[in-house]
Design a protein around this motif. Structure first.
Motif: not given
Length: 223
Positions: A147-148, A173-186, A205-216
């Motif tokens: 979430w951003s 009501t039950v509180d749920r923790f969130y860290h709201i990312y800004d896009p650059e931080e994500f 309203g969400n940041c999405y990234a397609t990622v792979a396993g780094g230096d491999r």
């Protein structure tokens, strides 16, 4: 109480009602799987909840086995019930996203949506991204979302911690923790991890990234 244990206990408490409101797979996940799946693949739904995306993985052509992992035993029980009712196969595992109980390179395609932002510290979030990189196969791919601040409900422009209320039947009501990312931080956290960014975007309203396993991985591009 340990903050990560508090997140687990929160979702155990609201599991049944929460799962009942999470019926459909996200279109972003559907689009990702159309491109990411290959024959003989092992799929992982990380933070699987009620297994709505594990079901999508199980139904995808080419995937031989699906693992659904969540820290909440209550949510895993709702996933087990969904799999029984809808007749799809998923291996359910209780575990912490920052210390995955999976072997190196054992996952070909992973969905890690709406979960990263519940980890209560940057260290745990980075550890979970590193763990995702570790378990991905050399040519594997994963979709990560959080979430951003781009969401209409937020006025902030920088990432921040907050709680969001969940209202149970009867009004409690039950509180749920969130860290709201800004896009650059994500993007920075992904770059600081062992993952390689293939592409990323903002959607609903969400940041999405397609990622792979780094230096491999070679030839990855950042957009």
């Amino acid at each position: 109480m340990d903050r990560r244990r508090a997140v687990r206990d929160t979702y155990d408490r609201i599991a049944t009602h929460f799962a009942s409101t999470r019926e459909y797979a996200w279109p972003e996940v559907e689009s990702f799987l159309e491109e990411a799946v290959r024959e003989g693949a092992v799929g992982l739904d990380l933070g699987c909840g009620n297994c709505r995306h594990a079901q999508l993985l199980a139904d995808a052509d080419g995937i031989d086995r699906v693992i659904g992992l969540d820290v909440s035993r209550g949510l895993l029980e709702t996933g087990r019930e969904r799999a029984r009712e809808r007749e799809f196969e998923v291996s359910l595992v209780q575990g912490d996203a920052a210390t995955l109980p999976l072997a190196d390179g054992s996952v070909d395609v992973a969905v890690y949506v709406a979960t990263l932002h519940h980890l209560p510290t940057r260290a745990s979030r980075l550890a979970s991204l590193d763990e995702l990189a570790r378990v991905l196969a050399s040519d594997g791919r994963a979709l990560v979302s959080a979430w951003s601040t781009a969401h209409d409900r937020f006025d902030e422009t920088e990432g921040f911690d907050t709680t969001v209320e969940w209202t149970l039947p009867g009004g409690e009501t039950v509180d749920r923790f969130y860290h709201i990312y800004d896009p650059e931080e994500f993007e920075r956290d992904l770059e600081a991890s062992d993952l390689e960014i293939v592409e990323w975007e903002l959607s609903s309203g969400n940041c999405y990234a397609t990622v792979a396993g780094g230096d491999r991985v070679s030839g990855a591009e950042t957009e």
